[in-house]
Design a protein around this motif. Structure first.
Motif, short mmCIF file in Angstrom:
data_model
loop_
_atom_site.label_atom_id
_atom_site.label_comp_id
_atom_site.label_asym_id
_atom_site.label_seq_id
_atom_site.Cartn_x
_atom_site.Cartn_y
_atom_site.Cartn_z
N ARG A 1 0.82 -1.22 0.00
CA ARG A 1 0.00 0.00 0.00
C ARG A 1 0.85 1.27 0.00
NH1 ARG A 1 -4.61 -1.90 4.22
NH2 ARG A 1 -5.61 -3.38 2.80
N GLY A 2 1.91 1.30 0.82
CA GLY A 2 2.78 2.47 0.84
C GLY A 2 3.48 2.70 -0.48
N GLY B 1 1.34 6.92 -6.63
CA GLY B 1 0.12 7.64 -7.00
C GLY B 1 -0.96 6.75 -7.54
N ASN B 2 -0.92 5.46 -7.24
CA ASN B 2 -1.91 4.51 -7.78
C ASN B 2 -3.04 4.21 -6.82
OD1 ASN B 2 -0.49 4.27 -10.16
ND2 ASN B 2 0.77 2.62 -9.38
N VAL B 3 -2.98 4.67 -5.60
CA VAL B 3 -4.07 4.38 -4.64
C VAL B 3 -4.47 5.66 -3.95
CG1 VAL B 3 -4.65 3.17 -2.51
CG2 VAL B 3 -3.35 2.02 -4.27
N TYR C 1 2.29 1.72 -3.49
CA TYR C 1 1.27 2.19 -4.43
C TYR C 1 0.94 3.66 -4.19
CZ TYR C 1 0.43 -2.72 -5.53
OH TYR C 1 0.57 -4.03 -5.92
N ARG C 2 0.85 4.05 -2.93
CA ARG C 2 0.58 5.46 -2.64
C ARG C 2 1.71 6.35 -3.15
NH1 ARG C 2 -1.16 3.46 2.68
NH2 ARG C 2 -3.42 3.30 2.55
#
Length: 70
Positions: free
Chosen positions: A61-62, A68-70, A64-65
């Motif tokens: 998750r980190g 810029g994908n989440v 992806y963030r």
């Protein structure tokens, strides 16, 4: 394995995964690797899992963030 910054940048697989039992120094090693990479001008994305949740893929998750994908 030991690589210089130049060798790592030329290496086709520019990802590192650290696995091991609790308490063996994975976080310390990751912190050192991140500092080394940033000092060499590399971008760094880092994911960490939460042993309390054990959700699949939560460690990404980190990353992806950061992308810029989440």
């Amino acid at each position: 394995m030991r690589l210089t910054a130049e060798q790592f940048l030329a290496w086709p697989r520019r990802a590192v995964t650290l696995l091991g039992m609790s308490g063996v120094g994975k976080t310390r090693l990751a912190d050192e690797a991140v500092a080394w990479a940033r000092d060499a001008g590399m971008g760094v994305l880092r994911g960490e899992s939460d042993p309390a949740t054990r959700e699949p893929m939560v460690l990404w998750r980190g990353v992806y963030r950061a992308l810029g994908n989440v």
